[in-house]
Motif scaffolding. Structure first.
Motif, PDB file in Angstrom:
ATOM      1  N   LEU A  39      35.894  44.593  79.877  1.00 28.74           N
ATOM      2  CA  LEU A  39      34.984  45.385  79.141  1.00 28.74           C
ATOM      3  C   LEU A  39      33.509  45.086  79.367  1.00 28.74           C
ATOM      4  CD1 LEU A  39      34.222  48.296  77.648  1.00 28.74           C
ATOM      5  CD2 LEU A  39      34.758  47.110  75.592  1.00 28.74           C
ATOM      6  N   VAL A 112      38.089  46.572  70.176  1.00 28.89           N
ATOM      7  CA  VAL A 112      38.466  47.171  71.438  1.00 28.89           C
ATOM      8  C   VAL A 112      40.298  47.168  71.197  1.00 28.89           C
ATOM      9  CG1 VAL A 112      39.085  46.971  73.872  1.00 28.89           C
ATOM     10  CG2 VAL A 112      36.977  45.911  72.942  1.00 28.89           C
ATOM     11  N   ASP A 114      44.090  49.042  72.615  1.00 34.13           N
ATOM     12  CA  ASP A 114      44.757  49.735  73.813  1.00 34.13           C
ATOM     13  C   ASP A 114      45.243  50.916  73.548  1.00 34.13           C
ATOM     14  OD1 ASP A 114      46.704  50.197  75.683  1.00 34.13           O
ATOM     15  OD2 ASP A 114      47.292  48.129  76.026  1.00 34.13           O
ATOM     16  N   VAL A 140      37.012  51.299  70.474  1.00 32.31           N
ATOM     17  CA  VAL A 140      36.762  51.600  72.018  1.00 32.31           C
ATOM     18  C   VAL A 140      38.517  51.523  72.378  1.00 32.31           C
ATOM     19  CG1 VAL A 140      36.499  50.664  74.521  1.00 32.31           C
ATOM     20  CG2 VAL A 140      34.602  50.799  72.893  1.00 32.31           C
ATOM     21  N   ASN A 142      40.942  51.146  74.981  1.00 32.34           N
ATOM     22  CA  ASN A 142      40.831  50.910  76.364  1.00 32.34           C
ATOM     23  C   ASN A 142      42.170  51.359  77.335  1.00 32.34           C
ATOM     24  OD1 ASN A 142      39.513  49.877  78.969  1.00 32.34           O
ATOM     25  ND2 ASN A 142      40.531  47.959  78.313  1.00 32.34           N
ATOM     26  N   LYS A 143      42.025  51.402  78.788  1.00 31.80           N
ATOM     27  CA  LYS A 143      43.024  51.499  79.610  1.00 31.80           C
ATOM     28  C   LYS A 143      43.549  52.912  79.435  1.00 31.80           C
ATOM     29  CE  LYS A 143      44.556  46.568  79.223  1.00 31.80           C
ATOM     30  NZ  LYS A 143      45.775  45.622  79.499  1.00 31.80           N
ATOM     31  N   TYR A 170      38.076  54.703  77.162  1.00 28.72           N
ATOM     32  CA  TYR A 170      37.308  53.861  77.896  1.00 28.72           C
ATOM     33  C   TYR A 170      38.593  53.388  79.155  1.00 28.72           C
ATOM     34  CZ  TYR A 170      33.381  50.855  79.471  1.00 28.72           C
ATOM     35  OH  TYR A 170      32.527  50.594  79.887  1.00 28.72           O
ATOM     36  N   SER A 171      37.993  53.217  80.357  1.00 27.88           N
ATOM     37  CA  SER A 171      38.826  52.654  81.532  1.00 27.88           C
ATOM     38  C   SER A 171      38.019  51.805  81.994  1.00 27.88           C
ATOM     39  CB  SER A 171      39.357  53.722  82.293  1.00 27.88           C
ATOM     40  OG  SER A 171      39.776  53.061  83.329  1.00 27.88           O
ATOM     41  N   THR A 172      38.116  50.515  82.044  1.00 27.35           N
ATOM     42  CA  THR A 172      37.068  49.666  82.862  1.00 27.35           C
ATOM     43  C   THR A 172      37.554  49.673  84.338  1.00 27.35           C
ATOM     44  OG1 THR A 172      38.647  47.603  82.906  1.00 27.35           O
ATOM     45  CG2 THR A 172      37.262  47.778  80.901  1.00 27.35           C
TER      46      THR A 172
END
Ligand SMILES: Nc1nc2c(ncn2[C@@H]2O[C@H](COP(=O)(O)OP(=O)(O)O)[C@@H](O)[C@H]2O)c(=O)[nH]1
Ligand SMILES: [Mg+2]
Length: 191
Positions: A39, A112, A114, A140, A142-143, A170-172
């Protein structure tokens, strides 16, 4: 935010190694492997500024990054990986607290999680800890690239129910959520 420069400053294991407390900071917390380092790299348009995919639980340092010579990102050690012992968990907690309870200019915390596993115990502990401080924070998730559209909506609802906050999805990998997170960070930093 236009990123003109970003550099790794130091990896600290105790407060006396922290950089001088002269700039605003945004700190990143989350379980090992949720993608904190990814991130940070994604936000800064860098591929490998923050190290990605270290052996989970092995990153023991508090990493400081200087951005635009105006503020810092702080990558706190990942917590709650199954393989670590009780003793190590206690040490982790001391590390995190040595930073979060220091009188530094912490503008806010990015927590952050998952998106596939909302509400894991260690995330609840972290959220509870943050709620008992004056610190501002956002979540956030993520993934999200690993989830289908309906699963993403379900995960967002669950996070909202559990943490009382709308997560930034979010998706990095896909750079999804980047503009939205920067809008939040810009507001916190006020620069
Ligand atoms: N599919 C997917 N994988 C990701 C994403 N972000 C990070 N990862 C992967 O998750 C693993 C852990 O990432 P890392 O940034 O080291 O996590 P950290 O331990 O929280 O710093 C690595 O293999 C990353 O490539 C994402 O948005 N989507
Ligand atoms: Mg990391």
């Amino acid at each position: 935010m236009i990123i003109k420069s970003s550099e790794f400053i130091t990896g600290a294991v105790e407060p006396k190694q922290f950089p001088k407390n002269d700039l605003p900071e945004i700190a990143f917390v989350g379980r090992s492997n949720v993608g904190k380092s990814s991130l940070i790299n994604n936000l800064l348009n860098r591929r490998a500024l923050a190290r990605i995919g270290n052996t989970p639980g092995k990153t023991r340092e508090i990493n400081f990054f200087l951005i635009n010579e105006a503020f810092r990102f702080v990558d706190l050690p990942g917590f709650g990986f199954a393989k670590v012992s009780k003793k190590e968990k206690a040490r982790w907690r001391r590390y995190i607290e040595s930073y979060l309870s220091s009188q530094r200019n912490i503008k806010a915390i990015v927590h952050v999680v998952d998106a596939r596993h909302p509400g894991m115990e260690n995330d609840l502990i972290m959220a509870d800890y943050l709620n008992n401080t004056e610190l501002l924070s956002c979540i956030v998730a993520n993934k999200v690239d690993k989830l289908k559209q309906n699963e993403i909506a379900k995960s967002a609802r669950k996070i909202n129910d559990i943490f009382g906050k709308e997560p930034i999805l979010y998706s990095t990998v896909k750079s999804r959520g980047k503009a939205e997170l920067w809008t939040t960070l810009d507001r916190w930093l006020g620069i």
